[in-house]
Write a protein that holds these residues in place. Structure first.
Motif, PDB file in Angstrom:
ATOM      1  N   SER A 107     -15.944  -4.123  12.993  1.00  0.00           N
ATOM      2  CA  SER A 107     -14.651  -3.856  12.230  1.00  0.00           C
ATOM      3  C   SER A 107     -13.924  -5.211  11.970  1.00  0.00           C
ATOM      4  CB  SER A 107     -13.889  -2.787  12.743  1.00  0.00           C
ATOM      5  OG  SER A 107     -12.638  -2.641  11.897  1.00  0.00           O
ATOM      6  N   HIS A 108     -13.506  -5.342  10.784  1.00  0.00           N
ATOM      7  CA  HIS A 108     -12.501  -6.460  10.758  1.00  0.00           C
ATOM      8  C   HIS A 108     -10.912  -6.125  10.829  1.00  0.00           C
ATOM      9  CE1 HIS A 108     -15.968  -8.149   7.894  1.00  0.00           C
ATOM     10  NE2 HIS A 108     -15.804  -8.930   9.014  1.00  0.00           N
ATOM     11  N   GLY A 109     -10.680  -5.022  11.294  1.00  0.00           N
ATOM     12  CA  GLY A 109      -9.486  -4.670  11.457  1.00  0.00           C
ATOM     13  C   GLY A 109      -8.670  -4.147   9.863  1.00  0.00           C
ATOM     14  N   ASN A 110      -9.284  -4.130   9.182  1.00  0.00           N
ATOM     15  CA  ASN A 110      -8.907  -3.880   7.724  1.00  0.00           C
ATOM     16  C   ASN A 110      -8.349  -2.198   7.539  1.00  0.00           C
ATOM     17  OD1 ASN A 110      -8.741  -6.606   6.733  1.00  0.00           O
ATOM     18  ND2 ASN A 110     -10.979  -6.409   6.204  1.00  0.00           N
ATOM     19  N   THR A 111      -7.456  -2.004   6.786  1.00  0.00           N
ATOM     20  CA  THR A 111      -7.374  -0.697   6.485  1.00  0.00           C
ATOM     21  C   THR A 111      -7.243  -0.432   4.900  1.00  0.00           C
ATOM     22  OG1 THR A 111      -4.928  -0.860   6.348  1.00  0.00           O
ATOM     23  CG2 THR A 111      -5.565  -0.359   8.295  1.00  0.00           C
ATOM     24  N   TYR A 112      -7.149   0.788   4.458  1.00  0.00           N
ATOM     25  CA  TYR A 112      -7.288   1.254   3.149  1.00  0.00           C
ATOM     26  C   TYR A 112      -5.916   0.510   2.395  1.00  0.00           C
ATOM     27  CZ  TYR A 112     -11.102   4.244   3.739  1.00  0.00           C
ATOM     28  OH  TYR A 112     -12.329   4.785   4.108  1.00  0.00           O
ATOM     29  N   ARG A 113      -4.807   0.589   3.305  1.00  0.00           N
ATOM     30  CA  ARG A 113      -3.438  -0.125   2.650  1.00  0.00           C
ATOM     31  C   ARG A 113      -3.662  -1.518   2.710  1.00  0.00           C
ATOM     32  NH1 ARG A 113       1.518   2.173   3.264  1.00  0.00           N
ATOM     33  NH2 ARG A 113       0.894   3.681   4.763  1.00  0.00           N
ATOM     34  N   GLY A 173       3.491   4.764  -1.255  1.00  0.00           N
ATOM     35  CA  GLY A 173       2.695   6.091  -1.582  1.00  0.00           C
ATOM     36  C   GLY A 173       1.635   6.326  -0.697  1.00  0.00           C
ATOM     37  N   PHE A 174       1.165   5.523   0.242  1.00  0.00           N
ATOM     38  CA  PHE A 174       0.322   5.857   1.386  1.00  0.00           C
ATOM     39  C   PHE A 174       0.818   6.439   2.588  1.00  0.00           C
ATOM     40  CE2 PHE A 174      -3.193   2.637  -0.240  1.00  0.00           C
ATOM     41  CZ  PHE A 174      -3.448   3.433  -1.308  1.00  0.00           C
ATOM     42  N   GLY A 175       0.179   7.302   2.976  1.00  0.00           N
ATOM     43  CA  GLY A 175       0.597   7.866   4.278  1.00  0.00           C
ATOM     44  C   GLY A 175      -0.299   7.266   5.533  1.00  0.00           C
ATOM     45  N   PRO A 176      -0.196   7.880   6.863  1.00  0.00           N
ATOM     46  CA  PRO A 176      -0.756   7.323   7.656  1.00  0.00           C
ATOM     47  C   PRO A 176      -2.329   7.434   7.929  1.00  0.00           C
ATOM     48  CG  PRO A 176       0.060   9.418   8.325  1.00  0.00           C
ATOM     49  CD  PRO A 176       0.625   9.179   6.911  1.00  0.00           C
ATOM     50  N   LEU A 177      -2.876   8.378   6.965  1.00  0.00           N
ATOM     51  CA  LEU A 177      -4.477   8.335   6.978  1.00  0.00           C
ATOM     52  C   LEU A 177      -4.833   6.879   6.284  1.00  0.00           C
ATOM     53  CD1 LEU A 177      -4.855  11.945   5.389  1.00  0.00           C
ATOM     54  CD2 LEU A 177      -5.011  11.112   7.992  1.00  0.00           C
ATOM     55  N   ALA A 178      -4.006   6.130   5.539  1.00  0.00           N
ATOM     56  CA  ALA A 178      -4.522   5.138   5.143  1.00  0.00           C
ATOM     57  C   ALA A 178      -4.621   3.842   5.920  1.00  0.00           C
ATOM     58  CB  ALA A 178      -3.738   4.761   3.755  1.00  0.00           C
ATOM     59  N   VAL A 200       6.303  14.068  -2.369  1.00  0.00           N
ATOM     60  CA  VAL A 200       6.115  15.582  -2.284  1.00  0.00           C
ATOM     61  C   VAL A 200       4.805  16.131  -3.052  1.00  0.00           C
ATOM     62  CG1 VAL A 200       6.933  17.849  -1.976  1.00  0.00           C
ATOM     63  CG2 VAL A 200       8.299  15.870  -1.180  1.00  0.00           C
ATOM     64  N   PHE A 201       4.740  15.680  -4.203  1.00  0.00           N
ATOM     65  CA  PHE A 201       3.718  16.324  -5.074  1.00  0.00           C
ATOM     66  C   PHE A 201       2.198  15.671  -4.604  1.00  0.00           C
ATOM     67  CE2 PHE A 201       0.847  15.500  -9.001  1.00  0.00           C
ATOM     68  CZ  PHE A 201       1.008  16.737  -9.271  1.00  0.00           C
ATOM     69  N   LEU A 202       2.279  14.399  -4.324  1.00  0.00           N
ATOM     70  CA  LEU A 202       0.941  13.865  -3.791  1.00  0.00           C
ATOM     71  C   LEU A 202       0.514  14.507  -2.387  1.00  0.00           C
ATOM     72  CD1 LEU A 202       1.532  10.034  -4.234  1.00  0.00           C
ATOM     73  CD2 LEU A 202       0.254  11.467  -5.746  1.00  0.00           C
ATOM     74  N   ALA A 253      -5.541  15.751  -4.628  1.00  0.00           N
ATOM     75  CA  ALA A 253      -6.323  15.718  -3.753  1.00  0.00           C
ATOM     76  C   ALA A 253      -6.441  13.815  -3.418  1.00  0.00           C
ATOM     77  CB  ALA A 253      -7.809  15.772  -4.429  1.00  0.00           C
ATOM     78  N   HIS A 254      -4.977  13.392  -3.513  1.00  0.00           N
ATOM     79  CA  HIS A 254      -4.939  11.980  -2.996  1.00  0.00           C
ATOM     80  C   HIS A 254      -4.682  11.900  -1.440  1.00  0.00           C
ATOM     81  CE1 HIS A 254      -4.996  10.456  -7.116  1.00  0.00           C
ATOM     82  NE2 HIS A 254      -4.214  11.322  -7.665  1.00  0.00           N
ATOM     83  N   TRP A 255      -5.676  12.135  -0.756  1.00  0.00           N
ATOM     84  CA  TRP A 255      -5.633  12.371   0.563  1.00  0.00           C
ATOM     85  C   TRP A 255      -5.008  10.995   1.168  1.00  0.00           C
ATOM     86  CZ3 TRP A 255      -7.437   8.489   3.341  1.00  0.00           C
ATOM     87  CH2 TRP A 255      -8.724   7.450   2.782  1.00  0.00           C
ATOM     88  N   ALA A 256      -4.898   9.895   0.811  1.00  0.00           N
ATOM     89  CA  ALA A 256      -4.359   8.424   1.218  1.00  0.00           C
ATOM     90  C   ALA A 256      -2.687   8.777   1.522  1.00  0.00           C
ATOM     91  CB  ALA A 256      -4.567   7.358   0.484  1.00  0.00           C
ATOM     92  N   GLY A 257      -2.284   9.653   0.548  1.00  0.00           N
ATOM     93  CA  GLY A 257      -0.809  10.047   0.268  1.00  0.00           C
ATOM     94  C   GLY A 257      -0.044  10.960   1.143  1.00  0.00           C
TER      95      GLY A 257
END
Length: 417
Positions: free
Chosen positions: A188-194, A214-219, A317-319, A324-328
């Motif tokens: 891993s390089h330590g990068n995240t989706y965010r 718009g990104f939540g903790p999963l990102a 809230v909508f996301l 299905a935008h799981w990153a949000g």
């Protein structure tokens, strides 16, 4: 002596000639076999390459792109298999885009046609030729041809988990028997989706702001090198270092096909939180002063601020709840951008017109400020932490300042100033 010098009989002379002929025929057969083997080994064989395109200037080009190339001598020209085809004009496209249920397709087209698009856009293109066995190359080419048929071509697209680049990665890994995933999943390089999304969209300010808010903790979960291959350049870097099971490099040759003539792909550049904190504190001090002495001036800031918070909060809230935008999902920024701010807009409008904000103003104001304060507590929770300290540092002081400025019921005289 006479017996020894006697000449061989005609029968014996025939046997000798026949033996020489057999030896000659065998030698010729071996020679032809060697020549045939040499010609077969020298004949060009099917090649598989990964074509990586640098990012472009338009917002949908910011992540770059890639495709698989099949260079088969039996075909008139090399063929490109591109997993990034979509039709924005098809019925229901916008709705599926909003819900995160987009459909993409694999298309088969001549490589020269595929390259023509990127030549016009000024985007650089490189090809990495893979050191695959003939059987592996043939199997991959056959799989791509089968998947490109109209009845098989479409797939459910996911920006991070199932996109044009991960499809290339998975096709290579399958033909290698999982060897690529075994190597890339270990590091891993330590990068995240965010971090990757905001890095790549940095030139388009509205895009990186949208991703970061718009990104939540999963990102924010650190990715393995296997996961970060959703970015075409990251996949190309990993292929350059990957090995076959026998230790040979997976990429045996790499070539630049088109030069890059537009802006380069942004490199990593951390965004510190303290400029956001300084901005938030400066605005909070100004609002505290204006809320007590110039409430109409403070309301001129608060009204669009609360309206923007309410609209952005509704989107979050909508996301979270309806797409299905799981990153949000589970986005703690909804505490800073509360849809409840919409209830404060009428009060701000009354203050702006020189009137008292009304009885239904103070408690929503307190709840909004309490939610913003709660976001700081959520930030320190160890479970699924979200990297939103920048937005806490900016927005929390503003919410608290507006609460402190207007929690004591303003008099009509004060509101009129």
């Amino acid at each position: 002596m006479d017996a020894m010098n006697r000449a061989p009989s005609p029968a014996r002379r025939g046997e000798g000639a026949l033996g020489i002929s057999r030896v000659f025929l065998i030698a010729m057969a071996l020679l032809l076999l060697c020549l045939f083997s040499a010609a077969a080994s020298a004949a060009p064989s099917l090649r598989i390459g990964v074509m990586t395109m640098a990012p472009g200037e338009l917002f949908w080009e910011r992540f770059g792109h890639n495709a698989l190339i099949v260079d088969d001598p039996a075909l008139p020209e090399p063929v490109s298999y591109n997993f990034g085809s979509f039709d924005p004009g098809e019925p229901g496209f916008v709705g599926r885009f909003v819900r995160g249920e987009m459909l993409y397709a694999l298309v088969e087209l001549p490589t020269r046609v595929d390259l023509g698009t990127y030549r016009e856009e000024g985007r650089g293109v490189r090809i990495q030729w893979l050191d695959l066995d003939p059987a592996q190359s043939q199997a991959l080419a056959a799989t791509l041809a089968e998947n490109a048929k109209p009845e098989n071509a479409r797939y459910r697209y996911d920006y991070f988990l199932d996109n044009c680049s991960t499809r290339v990665r998975d096709a290579i890994d399958k033909v290698l028997g999982g060897e690529l995933s075994r190597q890339l999943s270990a590091g891993s390089h330590g990068n995240t989706y965010r971090s990757e999304a905001t890095r790549l969209t940095k030139p388009a300010t509205w895009m990186w702001l949208g991703f970061d808010i718009g990104f939540g903790p999963l990102a924010d979960k650190p990715m393995s090198r296997w996961e970060e291959a959703f970015v075409p350049r990251r996949l190309a870097d990993s292929l350059r270092e990957a090995k076959r099971a026998d230790g040979r490099p997976l990429v045996y040759a790499e070539q630049e096909v088109l030069p890059h003539r537009v802006g380069p792909e942004p490199d990593e550049a951390p965004r510190p939180w303290w400029p956001y904190a300084l901005t938030g504190l400066a605005l909070a001090i100004a609002l505290l002063w204006a809320g007590r002495r110039r409430p109409r001036l403070a309301a001129a800031f608060a009204l669009p601020f609360w309206l923007a918070c309410a609209l952005l909060g509704a989107v979050l809230v909508f996301l979270w709840g309806f797409t299905a935008h799981w990153a949000g999902w589970r986005n703690a920024n909804v505490l800073l951008l509360s849809p409840l701010c919409l209830a404060l807009v009428p009060g701000a409008w009354r203050i702006l017109r020189g009137r008292a904000p009304g009885n239904a103003f103070r408690w929503p104001l307190a709840i909004v400020a309490a939610g913003a304060a709660l976001s700081l507590f959520v930030y320190w929770l160890p479970t699924l932490p979200q990297q939103n300290l920048r937005w806490i540092a900016l927005l929390l002081p503003i919410h608290l300042a507006l609460l402190m400025a207007w929690w004591p019921r303003p008099t009509l005289a004060a509101a009129g100033r």
